[in-house]
Scaffold this motif. Sequence first.
Motif, mmCIF file in Angstrom:
data_model
loop_
_atom_site.group_PDB
_atom_site.id
_atom_site.type_symbol
_atom_site.label_atom_id
_atom_site.label_comp_id
_atom_site.label_asym_id
_atom_site.label_seq_id
_atom_site.Cartn_x
_atom_site.Cartn_y
_atom_site.Cartn_z
ATOM 1 N N THR A 46 -29.750 -24.538 27.260
ATOM 2 C CA THR A 46 -28.338 -24.695 26.929
ATOM 3 C C THR A 46 -27.652 -25.789 27.732
ATOM 4 O O THR A 46 -26.549 -26.208 27.394
ATOM 5 N N TYR A 47 -28.301 -26.246 28.808
ATOM 6 C CA TYR A 47 -27.659 -27.202 29.708
ATOM 7 C C TYR A 47 -28.732 -27.998 30.438
ATOM 8 O O TYR A 47 -29.762 -27.448 30.821
ATOM 9 N N GLU A 57 -24.694 -30.366 27.283
ATOM 10 C CA GLU A 57 -24.692 -28.961 26.871
ATOM 11 C C GLU A 57 -25.208 -28.880 25.445
ATOM 12 O O GLU A 57 -24.808 -29.659 24.583
#
Length: 150
Positions: A46-47, A57
Amino acid sequence: MKIYARLLLAVILAAAGAACDGCQGYLGDSQQIVVDRLTGCQWCMTYMHAPDFDPVEYTTEGFVYKFNRDGSGWYRWAGWTGAETESAPEYFRWSFTNPNFAVIRIAGDIPEYWLIESLTSSALNVQSSFSDPVIYPDQSAVERRFVAVR
């Protein structure tokens, strides 16, 4: 003399067996928890934040990793909401590099090491680098965050 040696060997083996009563294979309880959490799901990144680059992101698509108990695994690019693109998986082998299972070595096309910062049943945060971070602690690393998908 042979009887004495055999008796001594039998006592040593019995003592070793008693010392392992309740053990699960070769893993201690804390090691077993790490393996169960790591292999119990797929991990969606996710990041990501690499030095000298802006953080990225991922909300609708990104890399998905799967670690299997046998030391094999794969990753691929995939959409998270349904019919988006999905790349063919890239396969790798993985293992821990130290007894406390804090560093994962991923041996694939581009070998890398993941220093586990936190691992729960729903989140995985790592620092990714090209050399073992225990041996080379001051190297450049990429921060990666994952969420579990079951």
